[in-house]
Design a protein around this motif. Structure first.
Motif, PDB file in Angstrom:
ATOM      1  N   SER A   1      -1.682 -12.950  31.527  1.00 30.61           N
ATOM      2  CA  SER A   1      -1.541 -12.717  30.085  1.00 30.61           C
ATOM      3  C   SER A   1      -0.096 -12.924  29.630  1.00 30.61           C
ATOM      4  O   SER A   1       0.149 -13.482  28.557  1.00 30.61           O
ATOM      5  CB  SER A   1      -1.984 -11.298  29.728  1.00 30.61           C
TER       6      SER A   1
ATOM      7  N   GLN B   1       0.307  -8.248  24.923  1.00 28.01           N
ATOM      8  CA  GLN B   1      -0.552  -7.103  24.571  1.00 28.01           C
ATOM      9  C   GLN B   1      -1.754  -7.035  25.505  1.00 28.01           C
ATOM     10  O   GLN B   1      -2.164  -5.964  25.936  1.00 28.01           O
ATOM     11  CB  GLN B   1      -1.017  -7.237  23.118  1.00 28.01           C
ATOM     12  N   SER B   2      -2.299  -8.209  25.827  1.00 28.71           N
ATOM     13  CA  SER B   2      -3.429  -8.267  26.750  1.00 28.71           C
ATOM     14  C   SER B   2      -2.995  -7.774  28.138  1.00 28.71           C
ATOM     15  O   SER B   2      -3.731  -7.036  28.804  1.00 28.71           O
ATOM     16  CB  SER B   2      -3.943  -9.703  26.841  1.00 28.71           C
TER      17      SER B   2
ATOM     18  N   SER C   1      -0.579  -5.653  28.820  1.00 29.60           N
ATOM     19  CA  SER C   1      -0.367  -4.205  28.785  1.00 29.60           C
ATOM     20  C   SER C   1      -1.699  -3.468  28.843  1.00 29.60           C
ATOM     21  O   SER C   1      -1.846  -2.485  29.570  1.00 29.60           O
ATOM     22  CB  SER C   1       0.357  -3.811  27.496  1.00 29.60           C
ATOM     23  N   MET C   2      -2.660  -3.960  28.081  1.00 27.77           N
ATOM     24  CA  MET C   2      -3.979  -3.320  28.079  1.00 27.77           C
ATOM     25  C   MET C   2      -4.614  -3.398  29.469  1.00 27.77           C
ATOM     26  O   MET C   2      -5.262  -2.447  29.921  1.00 27.77           O
ATOM     27  CB  MET C   2      -4.889  -3.996  27.053  1.00 27.77           C
ATOM     28  N   ALA C   3      -4.432  -4.544  30.137  1.00 30.25           N
ATOM     29  CA  ALA C   3      -5.002  -4.703  31.478  1.00 30.25           C
ATOM     30  C   ALA C   3      -4.376  -3.708  32.442  1.00 30.25           C
ATOM     31  O   ALA C   3      -5.072  -3.108  33.279  1.00 30.25           O
ATOM     32  CB  ALA C   3      -4.786  -6.132  31.971  1.00 30.25           C
TER      33      ALA C   3
ATOM     34  N   VAL D   1      -3.079  -0.832  31.661  1.00 30.77           N
ATOM     35  CA  VAL D   1      -3.532   0.520  31.305  1.00 30.77           C
ATOM     36  C   VAL D   1      -4.957   0.748  31.799  1.00 30.77           C
ATOM     37  O   VAL D   1      -5.234   1.745  32.480  1.00 30.77           O
ATOM     38  CB  VAL D   1      -3.455   0.740  29.776  1.00 30.77           C
ATOM     39  N   PHE D   2      -5.853  -0.166  31.476  1.00 31.77           N
ATOM     40  CA  PHE D   2      -7.267   0.077  31.750  1.00 31.77           C
ATOM     41  C   PHE D   2      -7.672  -0.294  33.176  1.00 31.77           C
ATOM     42  O   PHE D   2      -8.225   0.522  33.897  1.00 31.77           O
ATOM     43  CB  PHE D   2      -8.144  -0.665  30.732  1.00 31.77           C
TER      44      PHE D   2
ATOM     45  N   ALA E   1     -12.950  -5.231  22.581  1.00 34.53           N
ATOM     46  CA  ALA E   1     -11.760  -5.368  23.430  1.00 34.53           C
ATOM     47  C   ALA E   1     -10.955  -6.620  23.080  1.00 34.53           C
ATOM     48  O   ALA E   1      -9.728  -6.645  23.228  1.00 34.53           O
ATOM     49  CB  ALA E   1     -12.174  -5.406  24.907  1.00 34.53           C
TER      50      ALA E   1
ATOM     51  N   ALA F   1      -8.445  -5.919  20.535  1.00 39.08           N
ATOM     52  CA  ALA F   1      -7.582  -4.850  21.073  1.00 39.08           C
ATOM     53  C   ALA F   1      -6.616  -5.413  22.111  1.00 39.08           C
ATOM     54  O   ALA F   1      -5.509  -4.891  22.299  1.00 39.08           O
ATOM     55  CB  ALA F   1      -8.445  -3.759  21.699  1.00 39.08           C
ATOM     56  N   PHE F   2      -7.027  -6.473  22.790  1.00 37.62           N
ATOM     57  CA  PHE F   2      -6.160  -7.109  23.782  1.00 37.62           C
ATOM     58  C   PHE F   2      -5.199  -8.117  23.134  1.00 37.62           C
ATOM     59  O   PHE F   2      -4.433  -8.778  23.829  1.00 37.62           O
ATOM     60  CB  PHE F   2      -7.004  -7.799  24.866  1.00 37.62           C
TER      61      PHE F   2
END
Lengths: 95, 490
Positions: free
Chosen positions: A54, A61-62, A64-66, A68-69, B446, B449-450
């Protein structure tokens, strides 16, 4: 850059395998301990690989989300498994 | 989480306390574990690739009364034809009355489209640079007098019906399979991203055809120069970062560029096939439904937004067609499914992001339009009744284009299948068919959000700045290097 990412992940996966093999050989554990560790580690590396790609594709942002989740979920699985199942066995083994 | 919380006695473990193990056994088991990891990784890759191949599907579902669409009943044709404006004044008056837009007129608004001489250099996406990018993207087609093909005008110079250069000697391909492969190779050389070859199906061409410039009806039997047997369908991706700026004018940079490439490749492929001694006519939006033929050629599925959604690109592709007399017998490509249509039932992101509210929010597709005012007599003149899909109100879509003074690609940019060409997006594409509907809903949420998609009526300034700031790092269409077996299927 992507090649470096995959090479690094390969090295880390191999190191994790070494640790799991050692733990499996030295500590008597419940049968589901290693599968749970693998489950957690796979999620962690999946998240890290996702995040790396990403950032390379320009969507931090993608990434960071990866982290986190996916990596977060894997980390929790691994830590809980280690604390609940591996560490007690390790301690009883060293007594 | 502390050890106290877990009721585990606190004790420091020294590395020296750890038992030694047999080195031989350790390496042996590590090798087995490594091998198992490799097998698991390889199996995942193979399963992903198999999933990306898709599975054969029935393609397009139509009702018993379904028939080919009259080209005159298309919004872009109505908006560019003075003849149709005179013939159907009710189309304007009804729209004006129902939507309370007395200033809107399909032809008069269409005539001013993209030609209002203004910009605002303080408004990102609508500056002089954005305007220039938009106009220059289409400029080769204007020079070649072929831009009207985008508005369905048949027989423009780059999409000529002239067959006088067909070679007398017909090339012997050896087999239909070989013919298909050679045609696809040529298309790739000319810049195609994916190529499929569908059997000619009269239900999915415009019939009758309509010469917009001369206001003349054309028939396939009497006016078209030959009887087509197959349709070569070519996908040309648009740039991800440029489309992400939609509905700003700069998104038109990649839209116009892809249209230019469409016409170029259709022209080249037509000439190539005529050089082999067969008839061929290249087409852009004209002659037939590009989405329908994309589905028939196994290149993707029809989405909620009315576009062809191809694995790995999503709806971010333009479609060129070449009608030819080459008959591939049993070696035509056939429709495939990747679970895209099923995903659309849960997603609705394109409908949410449409600034004209022109896209259906219905969960299930239907054979006829269900949108606002669709029960008003004659209001759905532009819809192709009898085909199972989500019917959009293209009149409202075109109204927004005129208000925006440039086209809009919000339904493309916001689509959950519109992703950059990286492994993790392909992975999601591969597991999609196996996912239940509630996971589809989660995946759809998602996506923005991503950081992907999430289009609004106003363009996102950060995406406009990002596009213009990329310079040499601009990925452009070459970012779509991977196909992973998702090309046309025979």
């Amino acid at each position: 850059m992507e090649s470096l990412q995959w090479f690094s992940l390969g090295v880390f996966v191999m190191l994790c395998l070494n640790v799991m093999v050692y733990v499996g050989m030295t500590i008597k554990m419940k049968w589901y301990t290693i599968p749970l560790l693998i489950w957690g580690v796979v999620w962690m590396f999946f998240g890290i690989a996702w995040a790396g790609s990403s950032f390379i594709e320009g969507y931090p942002q993608s990434g960071s989300m990866a982290l986190v989740f996916f990596t977060g979920f894997g980390l929790i699985c691994t830590v809980v498994t280690w604390q609940r199942l591996v560490k007690p066995s390790l301690e009883s083994n060293s007594n | 989480m502390t050890q106290e919380n877990l009721d585990i006695p606190v004790k420091n473990i020294d590395i020296d306390d750890l038992p030694n193990v047999s080195r031989r056994n350790f390496f042996k088991r590590t090798a087995i574990a490594g091998g198992a990891a490799m097998v698991a990784g390889g199996a995942t890759l193979a399963a992903s690739k198999a999933s990306l191949e898709g599975r054969e599907s029935n393609g397009i579902e139509v009702s018993d009364s379904f028939k080919a669409k009259d080209q005159r009943d298309i919004v872009l044709v109505q908006a560019t034809s003075p003849h149709l404006t005179a013939k159907h004044p009710e189309r304007n008056t009804e729209y004006q009355r129902l939507h309370n837009r007395p200033d809107f007129h399909f032809f008069e608004s269409g005539a001013k489209y993209e030609h209002r001489d203004h910009w605002d250099n303080d408004r990102p996406g609508y500056t002089q640079a954005d305007r220039a990018l938009m106009h220059s993207a289409w400029y080769p087609l204007i020079v070649a007098q072929s831009r009207s093909a985008a508005f369905l005008q048949p027989n423009t110079p780059l999409h000529s019906w002239d067959q006088s250069d067909v070679e007398k000697e017909q090339f012997d391909f050896g087999s239909n399979k070989r013919a298909s492969t050679m045609i696809k190779s040529a298309a790739k050389i000319y810049g195609a991203h994916r190529v499929g070859i569908a059997k000619f199906d009269k239900r999915f061409v415009y019939d009758p055809l309509f010469d917009v410039e001369n206001g003349k009806e054309l028939s396939w039997e009497d006016d078209f120069p030959f009887e087509p047997k197959s349709v070569i369908v070519i996908l040309l991706p648009m740039d991800y970062d440029s489309i992400a700026t939609s509905p700003a004018w700069c998104s038109e940079g990649t839209i116009g560029d892809s249209y230019t490439n469409m016409s170029k490749i259709a022209c080249q492929m037509g000439k190539f096939i005529r050089g082999l001694g067969y008839n061929a006519v290249g087409a852009g939006n004209d002659l037939g439904s590009s989405v329908a033929y994309g589905i028939l050629a196994g290149l993707g599925e029809g989405g909620r937004n009315g576009a062809l959604i191809a694995p790995g690109i999503g709806p971010r592709a333009r479609i060129a067609k070449i009608f030819t007399s080459i008959d591939l017998g049993d070696d035509f490509d056939v429709p495939h499914s990747w679970g895209i249509n099923e995903f659309c039932k849960s997603c609705k992101k394109c409908a949410d992001s449409c600034p004209a509210d022109a896209i259906s929010h219905d969960t299930e597709p239907s054979f006829e339009p269900t949108y606002e005012f669709s029960d008003e007599p004659g209001y759905t003149w532009n819809n192709h009744v009898g085909i199972k899909k989500w019917h959009s109100d293209a009149k409202k879509c075109f109204n927004f284009w005129c208000d925006n003074d440039g086209s809009c690609a919000n339904c493309i940019a916001s689509c959950t299948f519109n992703e950059p060409d990286f492994w993790h997006h392909w992975f999601i594409m591969a597991i999609n068919p196996a996912m239940p509907r509630f996971i589809h809903s989660w995946m759809a949420e998602a996506h923005p959000a991503f950081g992907y998609g999430g289009q609004t009526k106003e363009p996102k300034i950060d995406k406009v700045e990002k596009m213009w700031g990329m310079g040499e790092n601009m990925r452009t269409n070459s970012a779509n290097k991977n196909n992973y077996g998702t090309a046309g299927k025979s």
